[in-house]
Each structure stands twice: as structure tokens, then as C-alpha cells.
Design a protein around this motif. Structure first.
Motif, PDB file in Angstrom:
ATOM      1  N   ARG A  17       0.823  -1.219   0.000  1.00 32.16           N
ATOM      2  CA  ARG A  17       0.000   0.000   0.000  1.00 32.16           C
ATOM      3  C   ARG A  17       0.849   1.258   0.000  1.00 32.16           C
ATOM      4  O   ARG A  17       0.428   2.293  -0.526  1.00 32.16           O
ATOM      5  CB  ARG A  17      -0.914   0.006   1.227  1.00 32.16           C
ATOM      6  CG  ARG A  17      -2.120  -0.921   1.112  1.00 32.16           C
ATOM      7  CD  ARG A  17      -2.947  -0.831   2.373  1.00 32.16           C
ATOM      8  NE  ARG A  17      -4.138  -1.665   2.296  1.00 32.16           N
ATOM      9  CZ  ARG A  17      -4.965  -1.877   3.305  1.00 32.16           C
ATOM     10  NH1 ARG A  17      -4.718  -1.322   4.492  1.00 32.16           N
ATOM     11  NH2 ARG A  17      -6.029  -2.636   3.157  1.00 32.16           N
ATOM     12  N   SER A  18       2.027   1.194   0.604  1.00 31.89           N
ATOM     13  CA  SER A  18       2.881   2.389   0.641  1.00 31.89           C
ATOM     14  C   SER A  18       3.519   2.679  -0.713  1.00 31.89           C
ATOM     15  O   SER A  18       4.014   3.783  -0.946  1.00 31.89           O
ATOM     16  CB  SER A  18       3.966   2.208   1.697  1.00 31.89           C
ATOM     17  OG  SER A  18       4.911   1.213   1.300  1.00 31.89           O
ATOM     18  N   ARG A  19       3.516   1.692  -1.594  1.00 34.70           N
ATOM     19  CA  ARG A  19       4.166   1.860  -2.901  1.00 34.70           C
ATOM     20  C   ARG A  19       3.191   2.068  -4.045  1.00 34.70           C
ATOM     21  O   ARG A  19       3.508   2.722  -5.035  1.00 34.70           O
ATOM     22  CB  ARG A  19       5.049   0.639  -3.195  1.00 34.70           C
ATOM     23  CG  ARG A  19       6.302   0.593  -2.331  1.00 34.70           C
ATOM     24  CD  ARG A  19       6.898  -0.796  -2.293  1.00 34.70           C
ATOM     25  NE  ARG A  19       8.169  -0.829  -1.569  1.00 34.70           N
ATOM     26  CZ  ARG A  19       8.271  -0.817  -0.246  1.00 34.70           C
ATOM     27  NH1 ARG A  19       7.177  -0.743   0.502  1.00 34.70           N
ATOM     28  NH2 ARG A  19       9.455  -0.852   0.333  1.00 34.70           N
ATOM     29  N   VAL A  20       2.005   1.488  -3.954  1.00 35.62           N
ATOM     30  CA  VAL A  20       1.058   1.581  -5.063  1.00 35.62           C
ATOM     31  C   VAL A  20      -0.365   1.625  -4.522  1.00 35.62           C
ATOM     32  O   VAL A  20      -0.712   0.897  -3.591  1.00 35.62           O
ATOM     33  CB  VAL A  20       1.244   0.393  -6.042  1.00 35.62           C
ATOM     34  CG1 VAL A  20       1.095  -0.944  -5.335  1.00 35.62           C
ATOM     35  CG2 VAL A  20       0.279   0.478  -7.198  1.00 35.62           C
ATOM     36  N   ALA A  21      -1.172   2.500  -5.108  1.00 34.11           N
ATOM     37  CA  ALA A  21      -2.611   2.547  -4.834  1.00 34.11           C
ATOM     38  C   ALA A  21      -3.337   2.145  -6.109  1.00 34.11           C
ATOM     39  O   ALA A  21      -2.788   2.250  -7.204  1.00 34.11           O
ATOM     40  CB  ALA A  21      -3.028   3.953  -4.397  1.00 34.11           C
ATOM     41  N   CYS A  22      -4.566   1.688  -5.955  1.00 34.06           N
ATOM     42  CA  CYS A  22      -5.269   1.173  -7.128  1.00 34.06           C
ATOM     43  C   CYS A  22      -6.759   1.459  -7.062  1.00 34.06           C
ATOM     44  O   CYS A  22      -7.391   1.283  -6.005  1.00 34.06           O
ATOM     45  CB  CYS A  22      -5.043  -0.333  -7.259  1.00 34.06           C
ATOM     46  SG  CYS A  22      -5.775  -1.060  -8.740  1.00 34.06           S
ATOM     47  N   VAL A  23      -7.304   1.915  -8.190  1.00 33.39           N
ATOM     48  CA  VAL A  23      -8.752   1.930  -8.400  1.00 33.39           C
ATOM     49  C   VAL A  23      -9.040   0.710  -9.260  1.00 33.39           C
ATOM     50  O   VAL A  23      -8.722   0.670 -10.442  1.00 33.39           O
ATOM     51  CB  VAL A  23      -9.205   3.210  -9.127  1.00 33.39           C
ATOM     52  CG1 VAL A  23     -10.697   3.150  -9.427  1.00 33.39           C
ATOM     53  CG2 VAL A  23      -8.888   4.434  -8.282  1.00 33.39           C
ATOM     54  N   HIS A  24      -9.626  -0.321  -8.648  1.00 38.79           N
ATOM     55  CA  HIS A  24      -9.838  -1.580  -9.345  1.00 38.79           C
ATOM     56  C   HIS A  24     -11.035  -1.488 -10.294  1.00 38.79           C
ATOM     57  O   HIS A  24     -11.976  -0.725 -10.067  1.00 38.79           O
ATOM     58  CB  HIS A  24     -10.058  -2.714  -8.348  1.00 38.79           C
ATOM     59  CG  HIS A  24      -8.843  -3.048  -7.542  1.00 38.79           C
ATOM     60  ND1 HIS A  24      -7.812  -3.822  -8.032  1.00 38.79           N
ATOM     61  CD2 HIS A  24      -8.475  -2.680  -6.287  1.00 38.79           C
ATOM     62  CE1 HIS A  24      -6.869  -3.943  -7.119  1.00 38.79           C
ATOM     63  NE2 HIS A  24      -7.241  -3.263  -6.047  1.00 38.79           N
ATOM     64  N   SER A  34      -6.057   9.350  -2.230  1.00 42.20           N
ATOM     65  CA  SER A  34      -5.737   9.995  -0.956  1.00 42.20           C
ATOM     66  C   SER A  34      -4.699   9.218  -0.164  1.00 42.20           C
ATOM     67  O   SER A  34      -4.340   9.607   0.944  1.00 42.20           O
ATOM     68  CB  SER A  34      -7.003  10.140  -0.111  1.00 42.20           C
ATOM     69  OG  SER A  34      -7.499   8.872   0.283  1.00 42.20           O
ATOM     70  N   SER A  35      -4.199   8.114  -0.719  1.00 43.48           N
ATOM     71  CA  SER A  35      -3.288   7.249   0.038  1.00 43.48           C
ATOM     72  C   SER A  35      -1.892   7.838   0.167  1.00 43.48           C
ATOM     73  O   SER A  35      -1.114   7.416   1.020  1.00 43.48           O
ATOM     74  CB  SER A  35      -3.193   5.878  -0.649  1.00 43.48           C
ATOM     75  OG  SER A  35      -2.518   5.991  -1.894  1.00 43.48           O
ATOM     76  N   GLY A  36      -1.546   8.788  -0.711  1.00 43.10           N
ATOM     77  CA  GLY A  36      -0.217   9.380  -0.669  1.00 43.10           C
ATOM     78  C   GLY A  36       0.823   8.621  -1.460  1.00 43.10           C
ATOM     79  O   GLY A  36       1.998   9.007  -1.477  1.00 43.10           O
ATOM     80  N   ALA A  37       0.440   7.537  -2.131  1.00 45.76           N
ATOM     81  CA  ALA A  37       1.388   6.767  -2.938  1.00 45.76           C
ATOM     82  C   ALA A  37       1.825   7.575  -4.153  1.00 45.76           C
ATOM     83  O   ALA A  37       1.051   8.364  -4.708  1.00 45.76           O
ATOM     84  CB  ALA A  37       0.751   5.448  -3.381  1.00 45.76           C
TER      85      ALA A  37
END
Length: 510
Positions: free
Chosen positions: A86-93, A165-168
Motif C-alpha cells: 500500500r505504501s508503494r502503489v494505490a489502485c482503483v480496481h 488519498s493514500s499518498g502513494a
């Protein structure tokens, strides 16, 4: 050392030599992709090309059989280390992960750790932050509202806001615009451009090639589980891009004008239909042999109007008549008996039972016709499904295969097959090509056309010009009312202007 070049930027994400197999199916074969800091990188390909498998590897949901993954020059986290991924990649599936029984706020902050596990949840602060996150996209929602009560577009913005909004520094966007209208897409793209200026990079997956040219710097094409080409978007024309995706030269048929057809008797008559908050005093006709487009943004009421015709909502006033038979509102079985077949807006939430087979999904509307006294004869269901698979060109191991194992385009074909299984007098198709590739889109639209040519009629709801180009007429709604109508030969700019409420004329063919 002489002639030294400036150091190349370290990719935010890089995949090399990826292999992935599911049983006998090769999902990825020596696949690769490189995404640079601040880049909008498109990944395109037909359904089944390997895009979704790549996403599952890039987000840590699956591990590759072979190959390497790196983020910011460092090897990918260990498989199963959720926090590190999660700290490296965020995803809209592509498939919604919004939980319908939770509130908007609960969905937005689900899985986020607070600074102190012992500190009580400060709901007022979380609700305020939720409103701010969604407000950045012009979405005005009560953060306490249950997600299951939201529209498809609203749920999609909750999904997008949560990921962004995760900051990734790297975000995968898998079909993020499939449920959005033109205004929603414009709001999303404005936010993505703002984040890119801050150095955030995106892998953007879409079947709408116009969006690739509008947003992205480079594009990578996959075909048959393999990497085909990576090039700057500005150097790869539309025809070349389609050819790379399909392996064939782009067809020119989509640009041919639609010949005027002689329509038969009325199949659908809608008179003075009113559903508060959606549409008012709506009147519309569709005749035998016609494909009529109903265009409009998410706030136009077009989707709710089509759903009302199909029995999903009960109008407060007005009348619906199908093939001379008045249809009681808010009654799906009554609409089915009257001859209405429905392709719903969201195949995942409204169209499919994911835990069931292709045969079970395709024959849901035929209960009572597959055996005596309401029973289901497996042999009859199998024979019928095999005929549907041939008719709709569905790529599946067989009728008993789980529908969840099919690609998005083939799942959509199953939904269309079910709608056509009853031989409907009126086919209502809401955004029928959402999330499908170029070839599947052309096939589905031809199949809808065929349903009308064989004596039925079709109502196609979409704000995509390509979906509407083959219609005999297009009726445009804006804020719950019909504002324009177009016959064959309309131009994209005039249609889009009407959808955006910038015209109020009814042209020839209305």
C-alpha cells in the motif's frame, strides 16, 4: 568516461519478464512495462490481453511465476506484506471494492491505521475529511450516507478518492471512467493533472482510446498476453493503436453514415412519465426496427428513465406501453412478461451472480421455461447456453465455467445474452459497452442492431458517441427533460453540446 548522458529518472514502477499462468491459460508471457515519475502511462489491449493480470501483480494481489517487479528502483515487497504494498502503489480496481453496507466515510478510511491504536475514532473529523476528499471532485455527498444507496458514478468517485488519498507516488487506474459521464471524467482528469504536477505517476487502463490521447504521455499495448509496443502517444495514431491492439487494420465501417430505415409500429410508448428527482413529464416512442439512443450525463435522468421502463422504479405519474400492453411500474417480472429485456448499467452489481456458472447467469430470465412445473432440466439449460455462446461469440471453456473467470468483455456478452434469451420485443441497453475492448464493443453494438432488424426494437442509453453512432435516432436528456433530438448523420460536437445542456433544438429525425 566521455559522452556521458544525463542520468535517466528512476522508474516509479518497472516490470520485466513477467510470466503468469492459470492452469492451461497463459495470462502473461514475458510481459514488461516501465512507468516514470509524474507520467500518465496508458495500458491498452483487448479483453483477455493480460491487463488485469498485470494489475494484480503490480498491486501485490498475486505473485508472478517468473520475472521481476520494482518500485522506485527497489525490489517489490514480499508477497502478503499488505502495508508495504500500500505504501508503494494505490489502485482503483475495475471491479468496485466499495462495501455497500458501510458509510461513505467508513469506505474512504477502511483499513487505515490511526496514529494510536488506543485513540478513539474521531468521527466528526473523519466525516469532515471525507467531505473534503469528495469535494475536490465536485461531488457533494453526505459522508454518513450508506454506500449502497449511492449511484454508480458516486460509488466510483468514492473508490477514486480513496485510492488517490493514500499518498502513494504510483497509482493504477483500472477503467476509472467506465461509470462516469463527460462532466465526471473532466473533473477526474483535472485532479489527475494536478497530482501529476506534484510528481504522482499513473498507469491508466481504458478502452476509451480518446481518453488515452487526452491524458497520457506514453502508451503500452498488450495483445495475447504479450507486450507489443510502447511509444509516445503523440507518435502513435489511432489507426496504428487499434492495429497494435487487434493485430488487424482498423475498420472504416464505424465512420459510414447510417442509412435511414423504415420503422414499423410502436413497440415502446412513454407518455408523461415522472419520477421525482430524476425526470419530469418524459415522452418517448420507439418503433419496431428502430434503435433509439437516449443520451445524457449522469444527472440527466436518462439511466433512471430506462430503468423505469424495465421495471426497476415506479414512476409517480405517466404511462408505459410495450407492444400495446400497459406495463405496471416498479415490477420487473411484469416488464419481462411484456417483452422488455434489460442490459443493466453495472454488470458487476446488477447483471451477474459471480458465484454462478455461465449457464446459470445466461438463463436467469428463463426460469419456468427450462423444464416442466418450474424445474430446470440441465440438458435443456446447457443446450440453450451453448447456442448463446455461439450467437454472442462468448469466449468461455463451456456453459459450466464460472462467470467470474471470464474477461470483462465476455462477462458483458453473457449479460447481453440473458437479455436476448427471452426474445424481447424491446431491448433496453444501458451503457452496453462499458469496460469492453474495441472489437467486443463493435460486436455488441452489431448484435443490438440485429435485434431490431429482426423485428424488435432497442433503446440504448449512453453518453459515448461511438455507442450511439449506429442509432436511427438519438434523444438527448438534460436535467430530467428531453432537450434535443438527432437523426442520422449528427456530429460529435453537436451531440456533446446537447448533452452538456448547450442547445435546445430538435433536429430532423426527432
Amino acid at each position: 568516461m566521455t559522452g556521458a548522458r544525463a542520468a535517466s529518472p528512476v522508474p516509479v514502477a518497472e516490470a520485466k519478464g513477467l510470466f503468469k499462468r492459470f492452469g492451461a491459460t497463459v495470462a502473461l508471457h514475458d510481459a514488461r512495462i516501465t512507468v516514470l515519475p509524474g507520467e500518465a502511462h496508458a495500458l491498452v489491449g483487448r479483453n483477455g490481453a493480460g491487463k488485469s493480470t498485470l494489475v494484480s501483480l503490480l498491486t501485490g494481489l498475486r505473485r508472478p511465476d517468473a520475472g521481476t517487479l520494482a518500485f522506485g528502483g527497489e525490489p517489490a515487497p514480499a508477497f502478503g506484506d499488505t502495508e508495504a504494498w500500500r505504501s508503494r502503489v494505490a489502485c482503483v480496481h475495475q471491479h468496485s471494492t466499495v462495501l455497500p453496507h458501510l458509510t461513505v466515510t467508513e469506505n474512504l478510511f477502511l483499513g487505515r491505521r490511526s496514529a494510536s491504536a488506543l485513540r478513539p475514532i474521531r468521527w466528526r473529523e473523519l466525516h469532515r475529511r471525507s467531505a473534503e476528499l469528495l469535494g475536490a471532485y465536485g461531488v457533494d455527498l453526505d459522508p454518513r450516507r450508506r454506500a449502497g444507496d449511492l449511484t454508480v458514478e458516486q460509488r466510483q468517485f468514492v473508490e477514486i478518492a480513496r485510492a488517490l488519498s493514500s499518498g502513494a507516488a504510483f497509482v493504477v487506474l483500472d477503467e476509472p471512467t467506465a461509470a462516469l459521464d463527460a462532466q465526471g471524467i473532466a473533473r477526474l482528469f483535472a485532479k489527475l493533472r494536478e497530482l501529476r504536477r506534484r510528481g504522482v505517476a499513473f498507469l491508466f487502463i481504458s478502452h476509451h482510446l480518446r481518453e488515452v490521447y487526452d491524458l497520457c504521455d506514453r502508451v503500452t499495448v498488450y495483445r495475447d498476453a504479450r507486450h507489443v509496443v510502447t511509444a509516445p502517444v503523440s507518435e502513435l495514431g489511432h489507426a496504428a493503436l487499434v492495429e497494435a491492439m487487434t493485430g488487424e487494420a482498423a475498420a472504416a465501417a464505424r465512420d459510414r453514415p447510417v442509412a435511414a430505415r423504415t420503422a414499423g409500429p410502436e413497440v415502446l410508448s412513454v407518455d408523461g412519465l415522472t419520477l421525482p428527482g430524476a425526470f419530469h413529464d418524459l415522452s418517448l416512442t420507439v418503433r419496431a426496427g428502430e434503435v433509439v439512443g437516449l443520451a445524457g450525463s449522469a444527472s440527466s435522468g436518462a439511466v433512471r428513465a430506462a430503468e423505469t421502463v424495465a421495471g426497476l422504479h415506479r414512476a409517480r405519474a405517466g404511462r408505459i406501453v410495450v407492444a400495446g400492453r400497459a406495463v405496471r411500474g416498479g415490477d420487473v417480472p411484469a416488464a419481462l412478461r411484456a417483452g422488455v429485456g434489460l442490459v443493466p448499467e453495472d454488470r458487476h452489481l446488477q447483471g451477474l451472480v459471480p458465484g454462478r456458472s455461465v449457464a446459470e447467469n445466461a438463463t436467469l430470465t428463463l426460469r419456468g421455461r427450462l423444464g416442466p412445473f418450474g424445474t430446470v432440466l440441465p440438458s435443456r439449460a446447457r443446450a440453450l447456453t451453448e447456442r448463446m455462446i455461439r450467437d454472442l461469440d462468448i469466449t468461455a471453456p463451456g456453459p459450466s465455467a464460472p462467470v467470474a473467470a471470464l474477461s470483462g468483455g465476455n462477462q458483458q456478452k453473457v449479460v447481453v445474452a440473458r437479455a436476448l434469451a427471452t426474445g424481447p420485443r424491446l431491448l433496453v441497453a444501458i451503457r452496453p459497452t462499458a469496460g469492453v475492448d474495441v472489437r467486443a464493443k463493435e460486436f455488441l453494438l452489431r448484435r443490438i442492431r440485429r435485434a431490431a432488424d429482426e423485428g424488435g426494437a432497442a433503446l440504448v442509453v449512453s453518453d459515448e458517441p461511438d455507442d450511439l453512432r449506429g442509432c436511427d435516432r438519438v434523444v438527448v436528456m438534460f436535467h430530467g427533460r428531453v432537450v434535443a433530438g438527432f437523426g442520422p448523420g449528427w456530429s460529435d460536437d453537436r451531440l456533446v453540446a446537447a448533452v452538456e445542456g448547450m442547445t435546445g433544438t430538435h433536429e430532423e429525425g426527432r
